[in-house]
Motif scaffolding. Structure first.
Motif, PDB file in Angstrom:
ATOM      1  N   GLU A   9       0.834  -1.207   0.000  1.00  0.00           N
ATOM      2  CA  GLU A   9       0.000   0.000   0.000  1.00  0.00           C
ATOM      3  C   GLU A   9       0.871   1.260   0.000  1.00  0.00           C
ATOM      4  N   ILE A  10       1.961   1.221   0.752  1.00  0.00           N
ATOM      5  CA  ILE A  10       2.892   2.361   0.769  1.00  0.00           C
ATOM      6  C   ILE A  10       3.481   2.576  -0.614  1.00  0.00           C
ATOM      7  N   TRP A  11       3.937   1.492  -1.238  1.00  0.00           N
ATOM      8  CA  TRP A  11       4.516   1.575  -2.575  1.00  0.00           C
ATOM      9  C   TRP A  11       3.503   2.121  -3.572  1.00  0.00           C
ATOM     10  N   THR A  12       2.276   1.607  -3.522  1.00  0.00           N
ATOM     11  CA  THR A  12       1.223   2.062  -4.425  1.00  0.00           C
ATOM     12  C   THR A  12       0.941   3.549  -4.231  1.00  0.00           C
ATOM     13  N   GLY A  13       0.894   3.978  -2.975  1.00  0.00           N
ATOM     14  CA  GLY A  13       0.631   5.386  -2.680  1.00  0.00           C
ATOM     15  C   GLY A  13       1.713   6.301  -3.216  1.00  0.00           C
ATOM     16  N   TRP A  14       2.959   5.922  -3.013  1.00  0.00           N
ATOM     17  CA  TRP A  14       4.052   6.782  -3.475  1.00  0.00           C
ATOM     18  C   TRP A  14       4.180   6.775  -4.999  1.00  0.00           C
ATOM     19  N   VAL A  15       3.855   5.658  -5.633  1.00  0.00           N
ATOM     20  CA  VAL A  15       3.837   5.627  -7.100  1.00  0.00           C
ATOM     21  C   VAL A  15       2.801   6.605  -7.622  1.00  0.00           C
ATOM     22  N   ARG A  16       1.623   6.613  -6.971  1.00  0.00           N
ATOM     23  CA  ARG A  16       0.563   7.535  -7.366  1.00  0.00           C
ATOM     24  C   ARG A  16       0.981   8.985  -7.147  1.00  0.00           C
ATOM     25  N   HIS A  17       1.626   9.261  -6.033  1.00  0.00           N
ATOM     26  CA  HIS A  17       2.129  10.616  -5.769  1.00  0.00           C
ATOM     27  C   HIS A  17       3.144  11.038  -6.836  1.00  0.00           C
ATOM     28  N   TYR A  18       4.010  10.113  -7.206  1.00  0.00           N
ATOM     29  CA  TYR A  18       5.016  10.428  -8.223  1.00  0.00           C
ATOM     30  C   TYR A  18       4.360  10.708  -9.577  1.00  0.00           C
ATOM     31  N   GLU A  19       3.343   9.933  -9.915  1.00  0.00           N
ATOM     32  CA  GLU A  19       2.640  10.155 -11.187  1.00  0.00           C
ATOM     33  C   GLU A  19       2.010  11.544 -11.236  1.00  0.00           C
ATOM     34  N   ILE A  20       1.422  11.977 -10.131  1.00  0.00           N
ATOM     35  CA  ILE A  20       0.832  13.317 -10.064  1.00  0.00           C
ATOM     36  C   ILE A  20       1.914  14.375 -10.200  1.00  0.00           C
ATOM     37  N   PRO A  54       2.438  20.570  -2.749  1.00  0.00           N
ATOM     38  CA  PRO A  54       3.589  19.860  -2.157  1.00  0.00           C
ATOM     39  C   PRO A  54       3.418  19.646  -0.646  1.00  0.00           C
ATOM     40  N   TRP A  55       2.492  18.791  -0.294  1.00  0.00           N
ATOM     41  CA  TRP A  55       2.148  18.545   1.109  1.00  0.00           C
ATOM     42  C   TRP A  55       3.331  18.064   1.937  1.00  0.00           C
ATOM     43  N   TYR A  56       4.204  17.284   1.292  1.00  0.00           N
ATOM     44  CA  TYR A  56       5.323  16.686   2.025  1.00  0.00           C
ATOM     45  C   TYR A  56       6.305  17.742   2.518  1.00  0.00           C
ATOM     46  N   LEU A  57       6.377  18.882   1.829  1.00  0.00           N
ATOM     47  CA  LEU A  57       7.279  19.946   2.267  1.00  0.00           C
ATOM     48  C   LEU A  57       6.800  20.554   3.581  1.00  0.00           C
ATOM     49  N   TRP A  58       5.486  20.725   3.721  1.00  0.00           N
ATOM     50  CA  TRP A  58       4.929  21.272   4.953  1.00  0.00           C
ATOM     51  C   TRP A  58       5.050  20.270   6.091  1.00  0.00           C
ATOM     52  N   LEU A  59       4.828  18.994   5.786  1.00  0.00           N
ATOM     53  CA  LEU A  59       5.025  17.965   6.816  1.00  0.00           C
ATOM     54  C   LEU A  59       6.483  17.934   7.269  1.00  0.00           C
ATOM     55  N   LEU A  60       7.390  18.026   6.300  1.00  0.00           N
ATOM     56  CA  LEU A  60       8.817  18.012   6.607  1.00  0.00           C
ATOM     57  C   LEU A  60       9.202  19.221   7.452  1.00  0.00           C
ATOM     58  N   VAL A 105      -0.980  25.255   7.010  1.00  0.00           N
ATOM     59  CA  VAL A 105      -0.941  25.426   8.467  1.00  0.00           C
ATOM     60  C   VAL A 105      -1.176  24.096   9.174  1.00  0.00           C
ATOM     61  N   ILE A 106      -2.248  23.408   8.792  1.00  0.00           N
ATOM     62  CA  ILE A 106      -2.570  22.136   9.447  1.00  0.00           C
ATOM     63  C   ILE A 106      -1.508  21.088   9.160  1.00  0.00           C
ATOM     64  N   ASP A 107      -0.895  21.146   7.970  1.00  0.00           N
ATOM     65  CA  ASP A 107       0.130  20.153   7.638  1.00  0.00           C
ATOM     66  C   ASP A 107       1.419  20.370   8.422  1.00  0.00           C
ATOM     67  N   VAL A 108       1.752  21.635   8.708  1.00  0.00           N
ATOM     68  CA  VAL A 108       2.909  21.897   9.564  1.00  0.00           C
ATOM     69  C   VAL A 108       2.649  21.352  10.969  1.00  0.00           C
ATOM     70  N   ILE A 109       1.430  21.552  11.461  1.00  0.00           N
ATOM     71  CA  ILE A 109       1.072  21.037  12.786  1.00  0.00           C
ATOM     72  C   ILE A 109       1.107  19.510  12.798  1.00  0.00           C
ATOM     73  N   ILE A 110       0.588  18.896  11.726  1.00  0.00           N
ATOM     74  CA  ILE A 110       0.649  17.436  11.609  1.00  0.00           C
ATOM     75  C   ILE A 110       2.099  16.969  11.596  1.00  0.00           C
ATOM     76  N   GLY A 111       2.940  17.722  10.883  1.00  0.00           N
ATOM     77  CA  GLY A 111       4.366  17.395  10.857  1.00  0.00           C
ATOM     78  C   GLY A 111       5.002  17.490  12.235  1.00  0.00           C
ATOM     79  N   LEU A 112       4.576  18.506  13.013  1.00  0.00           N
ATOM     80  CA  LEU A 112       5.072  18.652  14.393  1.00  0.00           C
ATOM     81  C   LEU A 112       4.717  17.421  15.224  1.00  0.00           C
TER      82      LEU A 112
END
Length: 227
Positions: free
Chosen positions: A23-34, A48-54, A147-154
């Motif tokens: 499921e992780i692999w499938t999800g990241w493949v889909r993210h890469y395609e987008i 770029p949600w991952y940047l805010w999480l990071l 904002v919420i993604d930075v908090i989720i990242g925290l």
């Protein structure tokens, strides 16, 4: 719990871990395609949600470094709170709870062997702050996502540090069960966490729909095996 039960549960967890990893692999493949479509065409919307999480994930270790004493209390309270919340989820009766500044604490719960197993190991693999915030994110306007993604990242940073510092064979929660089993369980749930979070950030999905999607995928696998 008898030894053969640990072996059977561990076998099931290993099979589930393979499924979560897929499921992780499938999800990241889909993210890469987008992302690839966005690189080719400016008409494709990409967030770029991952940047805010990071960003949130980086901020918390800095807070942990400069406010170590206060963060230590939060980490210990989170550990005991996780015991309590998972106990409530699995309908266990709580006898008492306390946490101390020195990093010690205890939660006394009434329940059976299986529910005790789930609550014993929950603080090492269940992100009690991150998942509710992912649920809250469903109600946010897209303009508030950073904002919420930075908090989720925290919160993710907090849980990662807690898992890293607290997961040890010396922990009474872990060694009250066979240590090999405890680590199989913890790793399996880690993979589940990563899979659920990864899928939650796909377009038109959220944590609830992602859980439903994973359940449907799992059902398809089961029916395919026994077809």
């Amino acid at each position: 719990m008898k030894k053969y039960k640990y072996i059977l549960i561990a076998f099931a967890l290993i099979l589930l871990s393979i499924f979560w990893a897929n499921e992780i692999w499938t999800g990241w493949v889909r993210h890469y395609e987008i992302f690839a479509k966005w690189m080719k065409s400016s008409k494709v919307h990409y967030y770029p949600w991952y940047l805010w999480l990071l960003a949130g994930g980086i901020i918390f270790p800095l807070m942990n470094r400069f406010f170590e004493k206060n963060i230590k209390i939060i980490k210990n309270a989170t550990h005991e709170l996780t015991h309590m919340i998972t106990g409530m989820i699995f309908l266990q009766r709580i006898k008492s709870i306390y946490a101390e500044e020195q990093g010690t604490g205890v939660v006394w719960l009434y329940g059976n062997n299986f529910t005790h197993l789930l609550t014993d190991l929950a603080p090492y693999c269940f992100p009690i702050y991150t998942f509710p915030l992912l649920g809250l994110r469903c109600l946010c306007l897209p303009t508030l996502y950073p904002v919420i993604d930075v908090i989720i990242g925290l919160t993710a940073g907090l849980h990662i540090i807690c898992f890293k510092e607290q997961t040890s064979s010396q922990q009474s929660d872990i060694n009250k069960h066979p240590i090999w089993f405890s680590f199989i369980y913890i790793i399996s749930v880690w993979l589940f966490d990563i899979a659920l979070i990864t899928l939650s950030y796909l377009p038109k999905l959220n944590i609830f729909l992602s859980f439903k999607l994973m359940a449907i995928d799992f059902w398809h696998v089961i029916t395919a095996i026994f077809a």
